[in-house]
Design a protein around this motif. Sequence first.
Motif, PDB file in Angstrom:
ATOM      1  N   SER A 188      -2.967  -4.454   9.044  1.00 38.31           N
ATOM      2  CA  SER A 188      -1.972  -4.883   8.062  1.00 38.31           C
ATOM      3  C   SER A 188      -0.750  -5.479   8.751  1.00 38.31           C
ATOM      4  N   GLN A 246     -13.325  -0.402  -6.947  1.00 34.44           N
ATOM      5  CA  GLN A 246     -13.366  -1.510  -7.906  1.00 34.44           C
ATOM      6  C   GLN A 246     -14.593  -1.415  -8.813  1.00 34.44           C
ATOM      7  N   GLN A 295      -9.439  10.640   8.283  1.00 38.13           N
ATOM      8  CA  GLN A 295      -8.622   9.823   7.388  1.00 38.13           C
ATOM      9  C   GLN A 295      -7.462   9.184   8.144  1.00 38.13           C
ATOM     10  N   THR A 318       0.820  -1.214   0.000  1.00 38.85           N
ATOM     11  CA  THR A 318       0.000   0.000   0.000  1.00 38.85           C
ATOM     12  C   THR A 318       0.852   1.261   0.000  1.00 38.85           C
ATOM     13  N   GLN A 369      -8.159   0.303  -2.841  1.00 31.63           N
ATOM     14  CA  GLN A 369      -8.300  -1.153  -2.737  1.00 31.63           C
ATOM     15  C   GLN A 369      -9.740  -1.544  -2.413  1.00 31.63           C
ATOM     16  N   SER A 370     -10.599  -0.566  -2.198  1.00 27.33           N
ATOM     17  CA  SER A 370     -11.947  -0.813  -1.692  1.00 27.33           C
ATOM     18  C   SER A 370     -12.922  -1.227  -2.794  1.00 27.33           C
ATOM     19  N   PRO A 371     -14.036  -1.859  -2.407  1.00 26.28           N
ATOM     20  CA  PRO A 371     -15.081  -2.204  -3.397  1.00 26.28           C
ATOM     21  C   PRO A 371     -15.621  -0.977  -4.122  1.00 26.28           C
ATOM     22  N   GLY A 372     -15.699   0.160  -3.417  1.00 22.91           N
ATOM     23  CA  GLY A 372     -16.206   1.376  -4.049  1.00 22.91           C
ATOM     24  C   GLY A 372     -15.386   1.774  -5.263  1.00 22.91           C
ATOM     25  N   TYR A 423      -5.317   3.170   0.447  1.00 25.28           N
ATOM     26  CA  TYR A 423      -6.203   2.134   0.993  1.00 25.28           C
ATOM     27  C   TYR A 423      -7.557   2.157   0.281  1.00 25.28           C
ATOM     28  N   TRP A 424      -8.092   3.364   0.050  1.00 29.57           N
ATOM     29  CA  TRP A 424      -9.414   3.442  -0.587  1.00 29.57           C
ATOM     30  C   TRP A 424      -9.378   2.858  -2.000  1.00 29.57           C
ATOM     31  N   LEU A 465      -6.274   0.593   9.920  1.00 25.94           N
ATOM     32  CA  LEU A 465      -5.920  -0.313   8.827  1.00 25.94           C
ATOM     33  C   LEU A 465      -4.448  -0.711   8.886  1.00 25.94           C
TER      34      LEU A 465
END
Length: 210
Positions: A178, A134, A167, A57, A129-132, A126-127, A174
Amino acid sequence: MSPIENLIQRLSPNGVAFKELGEIAELVRGNGMPKTDFTESGIGAIHYGQIYTYYGTWTTKTISFVSPETARKLAKVDPGDVIITNTSENVEDVGKAVAWLGDEQIVTGGHATVLKHDQDPKFIAYWLQSPGFQIQKRRHATGTKVIDVSAKNLAKIKIPVPPVEVQREIVRVLDAFSALEAELEAELEARRRQYAYYRDKLLTFEETSV
């Protein structure tokens, strides 16, 4: 209510705003930099392919370098910038990102875009990597054998922008998970090696005559 939810309620009582990446960042598309440009020392460089295979990351060091002369022609990455890949062989990997947290300016090349912003760099990485992210990137991906999400299309993707204090708290949580994940993976690998050692030792016999 969690500490993060309390923090959001206190600092952003009207909810978290969503903004296009192009609103909160300058997107600089890289160019050039084949691996033949690499040198043993010089200016730090991150190749887009290394974001898939080596970096996590975030990073504070590069594994590759280019000469100062070559670096002058490439996209500049300042501390806190985020590098996003634009091209991949599949839609799942395209858009992978790494936040540059080193002390000096480095460079990147083609098939990558540099995000220059004033948010928390780890939060953005990090964001991404998020579903949002993707879901949105699939709408903007083009190509069949080679998948591309251009810098122009990346700029249209909407990202939540909570206050920087929020943030940083999200990043703290996170990062802790990790670190725990890395610790568990190391422990699991040690147990695998231990198992293999005893399996081979216990199942190895010397042949003797009857």
